[in-house]
Design an enzyme around this catalytic site. Structure first.
Site, PDB file in Angstrom:
ATOM      1  CG  ASN A  21      14.152   4.433  -4.105  1.00 45.86           C
ATOM      2  OD1 ASN A  21      14.441   3.375  -3.550  1.00 45.86           O
ATOM      3  ND2 ASN A  21      13.025   5.065  -3.846  1.00 45.86           N
TER       4      ASN A  21
ATOM      5  CG  HIS B 175      12.675   1.240  -7.151  1.00 47.52           C
ATOM      6  ND1 HIS B 175      12.193   2.408  -6.610  1.00 47.52           N
ATOM      7  CD2 HIS B 175      12.999   1.531  -8.441  1.00 47.52           C
ATOM      8  CE1 HIS B 175      12.174   3.353  -7.531  1.00 47.52           C
ATOM      9  NE2 HIS B 175      12.677   2.863  -8.657  1.00 47.52           N
TER      10      HIS B 175
ATOM     11  CB  ILE C 129      13.450   9.343   3.970  1.00 44.36           C
ATOM     12  CG1 ILE C 129      12.596   8.464   4.892  1.00 44.36           C
ATOM     13  CG2 ILE C 129      14.833   8.738   3.788  1.00 44.36           C
ATOM     14  CD1 ILE C 129      12.358   7.066   4.343  1.00 44.36           C
TER      15      ILE C 129
ATOM     16  CB  THR D  12       3.910   4.006  18.904  1.00 45.22           C
ATOM     17  OG1 THR D  12       4.154   2.603  18.757  1.00 45.22           O
ATOM     18  CG2 THR D  12       4.065   4.694  17.545  1.00 45.22           C
TER      19      THR D  12
ATOM     20  CD  GLU E  29      10.132  10.329  -0.508  1.00 48.38           C
ATOM     21  OE1 GLU E  29       9.719   9.246  -0.972  1.00 48.38           O
ATOM     22  OE2 GLU E  29      10.336  11.351  -1.173  1.00 48.38           O
TER      23      GLU E  29
ATOM     24  NE  ARG F  63      12.583   9.035  23.375  1.00 48.11           N
ATOM     25  CZ  ARG F  63      11.741   9.732  24.122  1.00 48.11           C
ATOM     26  NH1 ARG F  63      12.221  10.661  24.948  1.00 48.11           N
ATOM     27  NH2 ARG F  63      10.441   9.511  24.075  1.00 48.11           N
TER      28      ARG F  63
ATOM     29  CG  ASP G 125      10.402  -1.547  -1.832  1.00 45.98           C
ATOM     30  OD1 ASP G 125      10.161  -0.318  -1.865  1.00 45.98           O
ATOM     31  OD2 ASP G 125      10.003  -2.342  -2.690  1.00 45.98           O
TER      32      ASP G 125
END
Length: 707
Positions: free
Chosen positions: A578, A583, A571, A601, A614, A634, A587
């Site tokens: 953050n 935080h 990331i 997947t 990250e 993608r 999250d």
């Protein structure tokens, strides 16, 4: 008075009154009139036109009105005009007592000024024009000069007044800017406290020591109890003291303050000349202020301020400072409270993990949520894979108390909220302005929310139901996220406890049901094994899961070459995200990205794994370089299209990822994962080096990197 002396006197005169006296003296000495007057044009100043007069003057109000129209046609240069030539058919000698004369002293159209000489001595009337011409021309000229000088002086004063006002406005604006800078600096200085309690103390001190107010007290509002309590305040000596022990009923507030709390447009109320209180006792008279603090439109407290010590009035700029400070403090408070909620969620996991039965877990969950998450009512219902029923565990009654609801059992009815929750598992479904139920009976109206807890296999195991029956507080996006995160924590503990209960039940019936115990024990152990390989925040795999996937393919003696692909995702600028958003938002962003990755997947053999704070990895089996590169692009595009705001991203306004991927062909048991990881990591480095939010590909065949 001689003409020479008159000339000298007139030339040195700077005032109309002194000039009028000189004119009267000169005319009296040379022509002996019965009266002399200087007055403004009665047509423009009918009520207050007479300025200077000497002798028994015939009232100008008695003059025929047409006379003034006739007099206005003359110019100053024409000097003294005999009234005998008037065209008004007015026999003036009857009214004025003899020959009289008029002169236009000042012929400015805005304010004409006349000199009228009444009833001149008959011996001097025949040569008054010739003898007075030079003197009266000089007097008229000087009269007009004095008028021009006064007008110029007045204009200068007006100009100076405008300039002074402009300078004052600039000064006030500069002072306002300095005040706003001070407020911003104060907010920055208190923005990162260790705890909410430390934030309260810093804010009360800052209002007095940095922003210059005499006394301040931070009150927190509890709408459930219709009361408010103290945190830190200021005593009569101006020192900060602990007031956490104080609590008051809301009805003790004055009517103005109670109305302001419900008015979302009002954040500051100042009452002048009112009693000043300390600990509920009157200590003086002055102004008293309430600076209301809100979370969206919902008030959560206020700063009470007064001028007890110095008794100075409150200025408009101080009011602006207060409103700005209140807005910034509210943002800091909300962020800090969210961070504290995250810590509470972690502590709730510890508390829930101590429970040994499902009932204890549910009771502990409801109690924790009611006491710490700002939720009115909550209940946990167990269900089956088809969500065909709702079995009660622990919940909240209509007074907000945690109660045992294990007696409750109902078939799942065709309610829209239940259907909505089933369609979006692990998310918070809600409806506004709907009936609120308790034991299937309507007990009120407001919002209601529900989420379905699902196991790691995606099978429903429980419902959480929440509503706002008691306070009617709005359902904010922050509260929904807190509920969702709490549900995510609860489902992990609930699954583990169910598995542990199943194990205990199997152990108790070991001799009678050996085969059944063995099967269920394996299933329970399998669930525990799966949980140990999952990242609790994103629900993706962890490093153990990645090692499991690699070992699975290295165990087989494949006779054919297999293409292995590895996608590494990092990331962009997540540390900045953050630092700016906190935080809690970090999250939430990780969970949203984890959800996106899970949808990219293809089957059970592909598992995205979180291998760092990250950083994520996906090992692809049997995919060629084109498939790997296409899948990576993608994924990158899907995360960018998620449009997660990141205003401190140097490359844009959204949260993005950099992707490095590589292909490697070998036999399954000869897979060199470290080599494949080095290729992908090198590609990831170049993706970051080339502007981020892009995909770089490295193939072991050509050893070249391509974007």
């Amino acid at each position: 008075m001689s003409l020479k002396r008159f000339t000298r006197t007139v030339s040195s005169t700077r005032d109309h009154r002194l000039l009028a006296e000189a004119i009267f003296q000169y005319l009296e000495q040379h022509f002996g009139p019965s009266a002399i007057a200087i007055f403004d044009d009665p047509l423009t100043n009918p009520l207050d036109s007479l300025r200077f007069v000497q002798g028994e003057f015939y009232s100008i109000r008695k003059y025929p009105e047409p006379f003034w129209e006739w007099a206005s046609q003359f110019d100053t240069s024409e000097s003294i005009i005999p009234l005998a030539i008037n065209t008004c058919n007015w026999n003036h000698t009857d009214d004025l007592g003899g020959e009289s004369y008029i002169m236009m002293l000042d012929n400015t159209p805005i304010k004409r000024t006349y000199l009228l000489i009444q009833n001149v001595h008959e011996h001097t009337a025949h040569n008054i024009y010739e003898q007075s011409y030079d003197a009266m021309q000089l007097a008229a000229s000087r009269w007009q000069c004095i008028r021009a000088e006064k007008n110029a002086s007045q204009e200068i004063k007006q100009r100076d007044a405008r300039e002074a006002k402009y300078v004052d406005e600039i000064s006030q604006r500069e002072r306002f800017i300095e005040n706003m800078k001070l407020v911003q600096q104060v907010a920055l200085d208190i923005s990162n406290p260790y705890s909410l309690k430390e934030l309260y103390l810093k804010a009360v001190d800052a209002l007095r020591e940095r922003l210059g107010f005499d006394r301040s007290t931070l009150m927190l509002l509890d709408m459930k109890k219709r009361s408010f309590s103290g945190t830190y305040g200021t005593n009569e000596a101006g020192d900060t003291i602990d007031e956490f022990h104080t609590q008051y009923d809301l009805h003790q507030l004055s009517e103005e303050y109670i109305e302001a709390l419900s008015n979302v447009e009002c954040n500051l109320v100042v009452i002048e000349n009112t009693p000043i209180y300390t600990a509920g006792k009157v200590v003086g008279l002055g102004w008293n202020a309430m600076l209301i603090l809100r979370d969206n439109e919902k008030p959560f407290g206020w700063f009470a301020l007064d001028n007890f010590i110095h008794r100075k009035p409150i200025t408009d700029y101080q009011k602006q400072m207060l409103e700005s400070f209140g807005s910034l403090f509210s943002q800091i408070f909300i962020r800090k409270r969210q961070e504290q909620n995250v810590r509470m969620l972690h502590s709730s996991m510890v508390e829930l993990s101590r429970c040994t039965t499902v009932s204890d877990v549910c009771k502990s969950a409801v109690t924790f949520a009611i006491n710490n998450l700002g939720i009115d009512r909550m209940a946990v219902f167990l269900t089956d894979e088809d969500c065909s029923y709702m079995k009660g565990t622990w919940g909240t009654n209509i007074q907000g108390k945690v109660v045992d609801e294990s007696y409750f059992y109902e078939q799942t009815q065709d309610f829209s909220l239940i259907n909505l929750a089933r369609s979006m598992p692990n998310d918070v479904a809600f409806e506004e302005s709907v009936p609120i139920y308790h034991n299937c009976n309507i007990v009120g109206f407001g919002w209601a929310a529900m989420t379905v807890l699902t196991s790691n296999r995606g099978v429903p195991i429980a419902f959480i139901a929440v509503d706002n029956l008691l306070t009617r507080a709005p359902l904010t996006s922050q509260l929904r996220e807190v509920i969702r995160m709490f549900a995510s924590s609860l489902v992990e503990v609930l699954q583990r406890t169910q598995a542990q209960e199943a194990i205990r039940a199997l152990n108790e019936n070991l001799e009678q049901e050996v085969n059944k115990r063995t099967k269920e024990l394996e299933e329970a152990n399998h669930q525990l094994e799966v949980l140990s390989k999952l990242d609790p925040l994103t629900r993706l795999g962890n490093r153990r899961m990645l090692e499991h996937v690699m070992q699975k393919y290295c165990m087989f003696d494949h006779k054919e070459v297999i293409s292995f692909g590895l996608i590494l995702i990092d990331i962009d600028h997540f540390g900045l995200f953050n630092n700016h958003y906190g935080h809690l938002e970090g999250d939430i962003a990780l969970m949203r990205i984890g959800n996106i990755l899970e949808h990219h997947t293809k089957d059970e053999d592909e598992v995205f794994c979180r291998i760092g704070g990250e950083e994520f990895a996906l090992l692809m089996i049997g995919a060629n370089c084109g498939d790997v590169k296409q899948r990576a692009e993608r994924i990158r595009g899907s995360i960018e299209n998620e449009a997660i705001k990141h205003c401190h991203n140097p490359e844009g306004q959204l949260l993005t990822v950099s992707v490095g991927c590589a292909c490697y062909q070998t036999l399954g048991n000869e897979l060199n994962f470290d080599y494949l990881y080095q290729l992908s990591d090198k590609a990831l480095y170049l993706a970051k080096h080339n502007g981020r939010n892009c995909v770089f590909m490295c193939s072991s065949d050509d050893r070249e990197l391509t974007e």
